[in-house]
Design a protein around this motif. Structure first.
Motif, PDB file in Angstrom:
ATOM      1  N   THR A 205      16.370   4.539   4.986  1.00  0.00           N
ATOM      2  CA  THR A 205      16.469   3.496   3.959  1.00  0.00           C
ATOM      3  C   THR A 205      15.246   2.584   4.037  1.00  0.00           C
ATOM      4  O   THR A 205      14.575   2.506   5.077  1.00  0.00           O
ATOM      5  CB  THR A 205      17.739   2.664   4.153  1.00  0.00           C
ATOM      6  N   PRO A 206      14.931   1.875   2.951  1.00  0.00           N
ATOM      7  CA  PRO A 206      13.800   0.942   2.993  1.00  0.00           C
ATOM      8  C   PRO A 206      13.935  -0.086   4.117  1.00  0.00           C
ATOM      9  O   PRO A 206      12.947  -0.402   4.797  1.00  0.00           O
ATOM     10  CB  PRO A 206      13.843   0.287   1.609  1.00  0.00           C
ATOM     11  N   GLU A 207      15.143  -0.600   4.322  1.00  0.00           N
ATOM     12  CA  GLU A 207      15.346  -1.609   5.369  1.00  0.00           C
ATOM     13  C   GLU A 207      15.033  -1.036   6.752  1.00  0.00           C
ATOM     14  O   GLU A 207      14.362  -1.675   7.583  1.00  0.00           O
ATOM     15  CB  GLU A 207      16.785  -2.120   5.342  1.00  0.00           C
ATOM     16  N   ARG A 208      15.524   0.173   6.996  1.00  0.00           N
ATOM     17  CA  ARG A 208      15.316   0.814   8.301  1.00  0.00           C
ATOM     18  C   ARG A 208      13.835   1.114   8.531  1.00  0.00           C
ATOM     19  O   ARG A 208      13.290   0.889   9.625  1.00  0.00           O
ATOM     20  CB  ARG A 208      16.159   2.084   8.353  1.00  0.00           C
ATOM     21  N   LEU A 209      13.177   1.622   7.495  1.00  0.00           N
ATOM     22  CA  LEU A 209      11.767   1.961   7.643  1.00  0.00           C
ATOM     23  C   LEU A 209      10.910   0.711   7.798  1.00  0.00           C
ATOM     24  O   LEU A 209       9.950   0.692   8.601  1.00  0.00           O
ATOM     25  CB  LEU A 209      11.296   2.782   6.440  1.00  0.00           C
ATOM     26  N   LEU A 210      11.230  -0.367   7.081  1.00  0.00           N
ATOM     27  CA  LEU A 210      10.463  -1.611   7.213  1.00  0.00           C
ATOM     28  C   LEU A 210      10.557  -2.168   8.633  1.00  0.00           C
ATOM     29  O   LEU A 210       9.550  -2.669   9.180  1.00  0.00           O
ATOM     30  CB  LEU A 210      10.958  -2.656   6.209  1.00  0.00           C
ATOM     31  N   ARG A 211      11.744  -2.097   9.220  1.00  0.00           N
ATOM     32  CA  ARG A 211      11.884  -2.566  10.606  1.00  0.00           C
ATOM     33  C   ARG A 211      10.982  -1.752  11.538  1.00  0.00           C
ATOM     34  O   ARG A 211      10.322  -2.314  12.434  1.00  0.00           O
ATOM     35  CB  ARG A 211      13.342  -2.455  11.051  1.00  0.00           C
ATOM     36  N   LEU A 212      10.937  -0.447  11.333  1.00  0.00           N
ATOM     37  CA  LEU A 212      10.099   0.401  12.180  1.00  0.00           C
ATOM     38  C   LEU A 212       8.616   0.102  11.962  1.00  0.00           C
ATOM     39  O   LEU A 212       7.826   0.093  12.924  1.00  0.00           O
ATOM     40  CB  LEU A 212      10.396   1.877  11.892  1.00  0.00           C
ATOM     41  N   LEU A 213       8.239  -0.145  10.714  1.00  0.00           N
ATOM     42  CA  LEU A 213       6.840  -0.489  10.427  1.00  0.00           C
ATOM     43  C   LEU A 213       6.457  -1.832  11.044  1.00  0.00           C
ATOM     44  O   LEU A 213       5.337  -2.008  11.554  1.00  0.00           O
ATOM     45  CB  LEU A 213       6.609  -0.520   8.913  1.00  0.00           C
TER      46      LEU A 213
ATOM     47  N   GLU B  79       6.351  16.714   0.208  1.00  0.00           N
ATOM     48  CA  GLU B  79       5.313  15.698   0.023  1.00  0.00           C
ATOM     49  C   GLU B  79       5.998  14.394  -0.366  1.00  0.00           C
ATOM     50  O   GLU B  79       6.819  14.370  -1.294  1.00  0.00           O
ATOM     51  CB  GLU B  79       4.318  16.099  -1.062  1.00  0.00           C
ATOM     52  N   VAL B  80       5.668  13.314   0.357  1.00  0.00           N
ATOM     53  CA  VAL B  80       6.274  12.018   0.065  1.00  0.00           C
ATOM     54  C   VAL B  80       5.202  10.967  -0.176  1.00  0.00           C
ATOM     55  O   VAL B  80       4.041  11.131   0.215  1.00  0.00           O
ATOM     56  CB  VAL B  80       7.192  11.533   1.212  1.00  0.00           C
ATOM     57  N   GLU B  81       5.634   9.898  -0.811  1.00  0.00           N
ATOM     58  CA  GLU B  81       4.793   8.705  -0.954  1.00  0.00           C
ATOM     59  C   GLU B  81       5.585   7.531  -0.407  1.00  0.00           C
ATOM     60  O   GLU B  81       6.719   7.280  -0.840  1.00  0.00           O
ATOM     61  CB  GLU B  81       4.430   8.477  -2.416  1.00  0.00           C
ATOM     62  N   VAL B  82       4.999   6.821   0.540  1.00  0.00           N
ATOM     63  CA  VAL B  82       5.669   5.708   1.215  1.00  0.00           C
ATOM     64  C   VAL B  82       5.001   4.397   0.815  1.00  0.00           C
ATOM     65  O   VAL B  82       3.783   4.245   0.937  1.00  0.00           O
ATOM     66  CB  VAL B  82       5.624   5.874   2.748  1.00  0.00           C
ATOM     67  N   ASP B  83       5.794   3.466   0.339  1.00  0.00           N
ATOM     68  CA  ASP B  83       5.308   2.127   0.023  1.00  0.00           C
ATOM     69  C   ASP B  83       5.486   1.270   1.272  1.00  0.00           C
ATOM     70  O   ASP B  83       6.608   0.926   1.646  1.00  0.00           O
ATOM     71  CB  ASP B  83       6.098   1.546  -1.152  1.00  0.00           C
ATOM     72  N   THR B  84       4.404   0.924   1.904  1.00  0.00           N
ATOM     73  CA  THR B  84       4.483   0.183   3.162  1.00  0.00           C
ATOM     74  C   THR B  84       4.920  -1.265   2.967  1.00  0.00           C
ATOM     75  O   THR B  84       5.301  -1.941   3.935  1.00  0.00           O
ATOM     76  CB  THR B  84       3.123   0.206   3.899  1.00  0.00           C
ATOM     77  N   GLU B  85       4.873  -1.762   1.736  1.00  0.00           N
ATOM     78  CA  GLU B  85       5.307  -3.139   1.462  1.00  0.00           C
ATOM     79  C   GLU B  85       6.828  -3.221   1.295  1.00  0.00           C
ATOM     80  O   GLU B  85       7.455  -4.200   1.677  1.00  0.00           O
ATOM     81  CB  GLU B  85       4.617  -3.676   0.201  1.00  0.00           C
ATOM     82  N   THR B  86       7.414  -2.178   0.711  1.00  0.00           N
ATOM     83  CA  THR B  86       8.852  -2.209   0.414  1.00  0.00           C
ATOM     84  C   THR B  86       9.658  -1.273   1.307  1.00  0.00           C
ATOM     85  O   THR B  86      10.892  -1.401   1.376  1.00  0.00           O
ATOM     86  CB  THR B  86       9.107  -1.829  -1.048  1.00  0.00           C
ATOM     87  N   GLY B  87       8.995  -0.330   1.948  1.00  0.00           N
ATOM     88  CA  GLY B  87       9.702   0.671   2.750  1.00  0.00           C
ATOM     89  C   GLY B  87      10.301   1.803   1.925  1.00  0.00           C
ATOM     90  O   GLY B  87      11.008   2.657   2.456  1.00  0.00           O
ATOM     91  N   GLN B  88      10.012   1.807   0.616  1.00  0.00           N
ATOM     92  CA  GLN B  88      10.561   2.834  -0.271  1.00  0.00           C
ATOM     93  C   GLN B  88       9.850   4.165  -0.048  1.00  0.00           C
ATOM     94  O   GLN B  88       8.620   4.221   0.026  1.00  0.00           O
ATOM     95  CB  GLN B  88      10.405   2.401  -1.726  1.00  0.00           C
TER      96      GLN B  88
ATOM     97  N   MET C   8       0.837  -1.186   0.000  1.00  0.00           N
ATOM     98  CA  MET C   8       0.000   0.000   0.000  1.00  0.00           C
ATOM     99  C   MET C   8       0.882   1.250   0.000  1.00  0.00           C
ATOM    100  O   MET C   8       1.894   1.291   0.690  1.00  0.00           O
ATOM    101  CB  MET C   8      -0.914   0.019   1.240  1.00  0.00           C
ATOM    102  N   LYS C   9       0.486   2.236  -0.779  1.00  0.00           N
ATOM    103  CA  LYS C   9       1.224   3.490  -0.825  1.00  0.00           C
ATOM    104  C   LYS C   9       0.439   4.583  -0.110  1.00  0.00           C
ATOM    105  O   LYS C   9      -0.757   4.759  -0.359  1.00  0.00           O
ATOM    106  CB  LYS C   9       1.512   3.902  -2.266  1.00  0.00           C
ATOM    107  N   LYS C  10       1.138   5.265   0.766  1.00  0.00           N
ATOM    108  CA  LYS C  10       0.508   6.336   1.539  1.00  0.00           C
ATOM    109  C   LYS C  10       1.296   7.634   1.357  1.00  0.00           C
ATOM    110  O   LYS C  10       2.524   7.611   1.250  1.00  0.00           O
ATOM    111  CB  LYS C  10       0.458   5.970   3.019  1.00  0.00           C
ATOM    112  N   ARG C  11       0.563   8.733   1.347  1.00  0.00           N
ATOM    113  CA  ARG C  11       1.200  10.033   1.158  1.00  0.00           C
ATOM    114  C   ARG C  11       1.166  10.846   2.453  1.00  0.00           C
ATOM    115  O   ARG C  11       0.255  10.698   3.271  1.00  0.00           O
ATOM    116  CB  ARG C  11       0.538  10.822   0.037  1.00  0.00           C
ATOM    117  N   GLY C  12       2.169  11.689   2.593  1.00  0.00           N
ATOM    118  CA  GLY C  12       2.217  12.552   3.763  1.00  0.00           C
ATOM    119  C   GLY C  12       2.983  13.829   3.461  1.00  0.00           C
ATOM    120  O   GLY C  12       3.708  13.934   2.473  1.00  0.00           O
ATOM    121  N   TYR C  13       2.779  14.800   4.341  1.00  0.00           N
ATOM    122  CA  TYR C  13       3.456  16.096   4.217  1.00  0.00           C
ATOM    123  C   TYR C  13       4.267  16.366   5.478  1.00  0.00           C
ATOM    124  O   TYR C  13       3.843  16.033   6.594  1.00  0.00           O
ATOM    125  CB  TYR C  13       2.442  17.225   4.017  1.00  0.00           C
TER     126      TYR C  13
END
Length: 333
Positions: free
Chosen positions: A316-324, A191-200, A1-6
């Protein structure tokens, strides 16, 4: 899932060194044909200091930008300009060059005032022409004619100047002091878009409002804002020096990743002009300020998108995925 934030990031930044001597010098030689030789120690490393400082001198002497020939960062010819760092060259070397131009101009003003039989402060130099303020009946003359009059009397139209910001060092006990001559201020929204599956994390837009004092060259300022914002993206998302037992594991751009042209989003620059009283024509520096708030704004935007507060860079995607994943585990308890 992709989510956007500011996310929002704000900063203030001292221009120049921290309460230390921070001088720069300049020489100006106004030649018979109205062209100008400008000698400055400032090293132009891509930020456009040669252009901006030449514009300041041209404005003061009433010549065109093309009339100014710049010799810079030549230790055999130019005075010391200090380091090209701390966003200081437009402010410090710009002031030095302006003072040098003013010294050369005083010779011209005295000669022009004598020609028109008026006070020196009534003389106007602009576009290589010379006239008297609010006195069209007196006509006008050319800059080269005034220079020729100076030469006939053996007067040289040269000037030198140096500038050192008025600062005081920080007190060792209290930390109090006045470490900078002026400060830059900025606010950036990302403005960013975060892919919760990949952490990108993808940065979609950067909105950057910067107080630059007086904008000497708006196009160059926009270029610096865009460049600094891109470097800030690198800090926020991918640039990381990794070491193991004293050995650098990221010694090349194959392993130390920086943003490429494909990664750079639309950067919407907003130039805020609040003239600085101590700056040349009100100008001050704008080098690093666009770098500083970008990573913080990205981190805040990620939090807005997925509710995870990142406290370590890069994201990084790895760091964000761990946090998620930690977030999911805490929610399931």
């Amino acid at each position: 899932m992709k989510k956007r934030g500011y996310g929002l990031g704000c900063m203030y930044y001292g221009i120049g060194n921290t309460g230390l001597p921070n001088p720069a010098g300049a020489f100006v030689d106004l030649l018979d044909d109205g062209s100008v030789n400008l000698y400055i120690g400032a090293a132009d490393i891509g930020q456009g200091s040669n252009t901006a400082i030449a514009q300041l001198v041209a404005e003061e002497l009433g010549v065109t930008f093309e009339d100014v020939r710049v010799t810079s960062a030549d230790t055999a010819l130019t005075p010391d300009g200090g380091a090209t760092s701390a966003s200081r060259q437009t402010y410090v070397s710009g002031n030095a060059a302006l003072l040098a131009a003013q010294e050369a101009k005083r010779v011209l003003m005295a000669e022009a005032a004598a020609l028109f039989a008026v006070a020196e402060d009534e003389i106007v130099f602009r576009e290589r022409r010379v006239w008297v303020k609010e006195r069209p009946d007196l006509g006008e003359t050319t800059l080269t004619e005034v220079i020729a009059c100076c030469r006939q009397k053996g007067k040289m139209t040269i000037g030198h100047g140096w500038f050192n910001p008025d600062t005081t060092g920080l007190d060792d006990e209290t930390g109090e002091g006045s470490p900078y001559g002026t400060y830059a201020f900025a606010t950036q929204i990302v403005e960013v878009e975060v892919d919760t599956e990949t952490g990108q994390v993808e940065v979609l837009h950067i909105f950057a409002a910067h107080d630059v004092g007086r904008a000497v060259n708006p196009m160059q300022i926009e270029g610096q804002i865009e460049g600094g914002s891109t470097i800030g993206m690198g800090l926020g998302l991918c640039e990381e020096v990794k070491t193991r037992e004293g050995k650098v594991l990221t010694p090349s751009f194959a392993t130390y990743l920086i943003p490429t042209a494909l990664d750079v989003p639309d950067v919407h620059s907003v130039i805020v002009e609040e003239p600085e009283a101590t700056g040349p024509f009100g100008a001050k520096g704008v080098g690093e300020p666009s770098l500083i708030p970008t990573a913080a704004a990205i981190a805040n935007a990620v939090y807005d998108a997925v509710g995870v507060r990142v406290t370590e860079l890069p994201i990084t995607p790895e760091r964000l995925l761990r946090l998620l994943q930690d977030q999911k585990q805490n929610e399931s308890k």
